[in-house]
Design a protein around this motif. Sequence first.
Motif, mmCIF file in Angstrom:
data_model
loop_
_atom_site.group_PDB
_atom_site.id
_atom_site.type_symbol
_atom_site.label_atom_id
_atom_site.label_comp_id
_atom_site.label_asym_id
_atom_site.label_seq_id
_atom_site.Cartn_x
_atom_site.Cartn_y
_atom_site.Cartn_z
ATOM 1 N N GLY A 99 0.799 -1.214 0.000
ATOM 2 C CA GLY A 99 0.000 0.000 0.000
ATOM 3 C C GLY A 99 0.828 1.259 0.000
ATOM 4 O O GLY A 99 0.640 2.149 -0.848
ATOM 5 N N GLY A 103 0.796 2.649 -3.985
ATOM 6 C CA GLY A 103 -0.278 3.595 -4.271
ATOM 7 C C GLY A 103 0.228 5.017 -4.429
ATOM 8 O O GLY A 103 1.216 5.414 -3.810
ATOM 9 N N GLU A 107 -6.338 7.301 -1.020
ATOM 10 C CA GLU A 107 -7.423 6.351 -1.272
ATOM 11 C C GLU A 107 -6.910 5.081 -1.923
ATOM 12 O O GLU A 107 -7.343 3.971 -1.576
ATOM 13 N N ARG A 108 -5.997 5.241 -2.881
ATOM 14 C CA ARG A 108 -5.457 4.071 -3.581
ATOM 15 C C ARG A 108 -4.601 3.222 -2.651
ATOM 16 O O ARG A 108 -4.644 1.992 -2.700
ATOM 17 N N GLU A 111 -6.882 1.250 -0.509
ATOM 18 C CA GLU A 111 -7.517 0.214 -1.328
ATOM 19 C C GLU A 111 -6.582 -0.970 -1.531
ATOM 20 O O GLU A 111 -6.993 -2.134 -1.432
ATOM 21 N N ARG A 114 -6.244 -3.176 1.516
ATOM 22 C CA ARG A 114 -7.396 -4.034 1.757
ATOM 23 C C ARG A 114 -7.456 -5.207 0.779
ATOM 24 O O ARG A 114 -8.200 -6.165 1.008
ATOM 25 N N ASP A 115 -6.700 -5.125 -0.284
ATOM 26 C CA ASP A 115 -6.696 -6.181 -1.294
ATOM 27 C C ASP A 115 -5.980 -7.409 -0.742
ATOM 28 O O ASP A 115 -4.882 -7.306 -0.189
ATOM 29 N N ARG A 172 -8.962 5.036 8.858
ATOM 30 C CA ARG A 172 -10.328 4.942 8.343
ATOM 31 C C ARG A 172 -11.258 4.550 9.486
ATOM 32 O O ARG A 172 -10.842 3.871 10.433
#
Length: 260
Positions: A99, A103, A107-108, A111, A114-115, A172
């Motif tokens: 991450g 990224g 936000e990316r 994301e 979380r992948d 988050r």
Amino acid sequence: MMPRAELLKGIVADLRMAASFVTILPVASSKPAADGTVARATWALPIAGLLVGLAGAFVYKVAIRFGLAPNLAALLALATTALITGALHEDGLADTADGLGGGRTRERKLEIMRDSRIGTYGVCALILSFGLRWSALATISSPLAVTFALCAAHAAARAGVPAFMSLVPPARPDGLSASAGVPPGRSIAIAFAVGTLVLALALGPGKALVGLTLLSLAGLMLARLAIRQIGGQTGDILGAFEQVGEILILLVAAAFQMGR
């Protein structure tokens, strides 16, 4: 003042919660988070880590008794600790590396973290983590010294997690770390005291001081990086923090071993 029986019951419940939160051992029926149970039980994380370290040390000693070389015994010890924890912290390290490294936007990055898939940065991070820890244990080689090193690493690496959760806001609102809540000051202090005590007893005051200094610096660097890139910490960040702590303590133990 809380009755002694009720106090003891609370301590046992916290120990079970901490063990269930960082291992795959079926010691608790559930893992409540939103009600603050996990946050309160974080004081017991170093104790749960101590049990993980002892399990790895036991396998190391058995392997040596059966005539395996120290490097193979070290690999089996690491495999044992990863198995008991369900590779929870290794997964956090890999996701953090992917991450933060892959990224471009906040936000990316979140994301990617979380992948469930693992990327190049995550693979490299895992190789480095296992490689450094394996090399350190293989260098130490003495079963007793390995036992002390593993206990110190797994306890101390988790001792700073409550403070990290308290000082660094969640990135988050819906993540595991956010739902766990903020550990109370008492839990933070007890966790730090337990981790420091195990570290000092296992490695000695001098090595413990070096280890605590390195852990503090690593925690500050990771906290700053997490805040700047994703706005705070997540469960993956906490896993990465634990892994970095393990690595540093084992390297300290190995460095002093070589200096004898």
